[in-house]
Motif scaffolding. Structure first.
Motif, PDB file in Angstrom:
ATOM      1  N   ASN A   1       6.293  -8.138  13.541  1.00 13.87           N
ATOM      2  CA  ASN A   1       7.240  -9.056  12.949  1.00 13.87           C
ATOM      3  C   ASN A   1       7.995  -8.792  11.888  1.00 13.87           C
ATOM      4  O   ASN A   1       9.359  -8.908  11.827  1.00 13.87           O
ATOM      5  N   ASP A   2       7.298  -8.487  10.617  1.00 10.92           N
ATOM      6  CA  ASP A   2       8.094  -8.209   9.396  1.00 10.92           C
ATOM      7  C   ASP A   2       8.966  -7.114   9.493  1.00 10.92           C
ATOM      8  O   ASP A   2       9.969  -6.952   9.029  1.00 10.92           O
TER       9      ASP A   2
ATOM     10  N   THR B   1       1.811  -5.158   0.663  1.00 13.08           N
ATOM     11  CA  THR B   1       0.696  -5.322   1.317  1.00 13.08           C
ATOM     12  C   THR B   1      -0.437  -5.646   0.402  1.00 13.08           C
ATOM     13  O   THR B   1      -0.222  -5.458  -1.084  1.00 13.08           O
TER      14      THR B   1
ATOM     15  N   PRO C   1       0.180  -7.599   5.386  1.00 11.58           N
ATOM     16  CA  PRO C   1       1.293  -7.650   4.781  1.00 11.58           C
ATOM     17  C   PRO C   1       1.635  -9.002   4.077  1.00 11.58           C
ATOM     18  O   PRO C   1       1.287 -10.063   4.678  1.00 11.58           O
TER      19      PRO C   1
ATOM     20  N   SER D   1       9.346  -1.215   0.278  1.00 12.50           N
ATOM     21  CA  SER D   1       8.587  -2.005   1.261  1.00 12.50           C
ATOM     22  C   SER D   1       7.995  -1.251   2.303  1.00 12.50           C
ATOM     23  O   SER D   1       6.659  -1.123   2.737  1.00 12.50           O
TER      24      SER D   1
ATOM     25  N   TYR E   1       8.547  -6.980   0.873  1.00 13.98           N
ATOM     26  CA  TYR E   1       7.492  -6.781   1.662  1.00 13.98           C
ATOM     27  C   TYR E   1       6.634  -5.925   0.960  1.00 13.98           C
ATOM     28  O   TYR E   1       7.066  -4.668   0.808  1.00 13.98           O
TER      29      TYR E   1
ATOM     30  N   TYR F   1       1.508  -9.151  12.966  1.00 14.46           N
ATOM     31  CA  TYR F   1       2.281  -9.671  11.759  1.00 14.46           C
ATOM     32  C   TYR F   1       3.176  -8.610  11.215  1.00 14.46           C
ATOM     33  O   TYR F   1       4.217  -8.622  10.651  1.00 14.46           O
ATOM     34  N   TYR F   2       2.437  -7.341  11.238  1.00 13.53           N
ATOM     35  CA  TYR F   2       3.213  -6.029  10.597  1.00 13.53           C
ATOM     36  C   TYR F   2       4.736  -5.848  11.771  1.00 13.53           C
ATOM     37  O   TYR F   2       5.718  -5.570  10.996  1.00 13.53           O
TER      38      TYR F   2
ATOM     39  N   TYR G   1      13.901 -10.675   0.286  1.00 10.83           N
ATOM     40  CA  TYR G   1      12.463 -10.490   0.316  1.00 10.83           C
ATOM     41  C   TYR G   1      12.108  -9.122  -0.180  1.00 10.83           C
ATOM     42  O   TYR G   1      12.727  -8.229   0.473  1.00 10.83           O
TER      43      TYR G   1
ATOM     44  N   LYS H   1      12.092  -8.027  10.893  1.00 14.65           N
ATOM     45  CA  LYS H   1      12.908  -8.681   9.854  1.00 14.65           C
ATOM     46  C   LYS H   1      13.599  -7.709   8.925  1.00 14.65           C
ATOM     47  O   LYS H   1      14.739  -7.783   8.801  1.00 14.65           O
ATOM     48  N   ILE H   2      12.791  -6.540   8.498  1.00 14.00           N
ATOM     49  CA  ILE H   2      13.331  -5.450   7.785  1.00 14.00           C
ATOM     50  C   ILE H   2      14.440  -5.055   8.291  1.00 14.00           C
ATOM     51  O   ILE H   2      15.517  -4.706   7.736  1.00 14.00           O
TER      52      ILE H   2
ATOM     53  N   THR I   1       4.659 -11.001   2.025  1.00  9.79           N
ATOM     54  CA  THR I   1       6.026 -11.267   1.527  1.00  9.79           C
ATOM     55  C   THR I   1       6.568 -12.053   0.009  1.00  9.79           C
ATOM     56  O   THR I   1       5.528 -13.040  -0.122  1.00  9.79           O
TER      57      THR I   1
END
Length: 203
Positions: free
Chosen positions: A122-123, A65, A51, A156, A63, A119-120, A61, A126-127, A53
């Protein structure tokens, strides 16, 4: 290797005796997650999507890949290849990953897979928060800005979903195929990575 020049690609390939294609595949933004085994050179290429940003001029943002290549050359070298600097390799460089040792190539690969799945997740959290804020703003006033933000979120999520599913296939093939020799602890980390990736798909 980060965005290597032609000369750098040639130099590395000559020094470790691998095909240039193995590096070029990972530098193609459209390349899909997969495993490529070259028996002749005893080289294995793993490509996964990670991922990334991107800050938007409109605020917020996007997102997306991008592919990252991991090349295991015989039992001697481990090469990572990406189009640009990224937080996965950054985390290893800055010593944020416990128990990391590059000479245990299978462990290193699996730790990258696990960190990537994290990390995916976490993102996606956030999304989720970004979407909730945008929807709340939309309920107060129908403005183009919020609608555009929701469209960006949707775009995203399409990138992320496609990438997570492709990564899942790579991880399952790694777990099933015994492509690299692994130890019990490696198998446990890989199983955790697969679970984390599935949670991200479900989210």
């Amino acid at each position: 290797m980060v965005d290597p020049s032609e000369d750098e690609i040639k130099e590395v390939c000559q020094n470790v005796n691998i095909k240039e294609d193995f590096i070029r595949y990972a530098l193609d933004n459209e390349e899909k997650a997969r495993i490529d085994v070259e028996d002749e050179d005893d080289t294995i290429l793993f490509i996964i999507d990670i991922p990334v940003t991107e800050k938007l001029s409109t605020g917020g943002y996007m997102y997306a890949t991008m592919p990252i290549g991991m090349i295991v050359v015989r039992d001697e070298f481990f090469i990572t290849v990406s189009l640009r600097k990224n937080r996965i390799i950054d985390s290893f460089e800055k010593g944020r990953v416990k128990g990391m040792c590059t000479y245990k190539k299978t462990r290193f690969l699996i730790q990258i897979l696990y960190l990537n799945a994290s990390y995916y997740l976490n993102d996606l959290k956030k999304i989720n928060r970004q979407t909730e804020r945008t929807v709340q703003a939309l309920q107060k006033s129908m403005r183009n800005k919020e609608l555009i933000q929701l469209l960006n979120v949707e775009k995203s999520l399409v990138y992320i979903t496609t990438s997570l599913k492709a990564n899942e296939l790579v991880m399952e093939k790694t777990a099933r195929g015994k492509i690299l020799k692994s130890y019990e602890e490696d198998d446990d980390i890989l199983e955790d990575a697969i679970i984390e990736n599935r949670q991200a798909i479900e989210m």
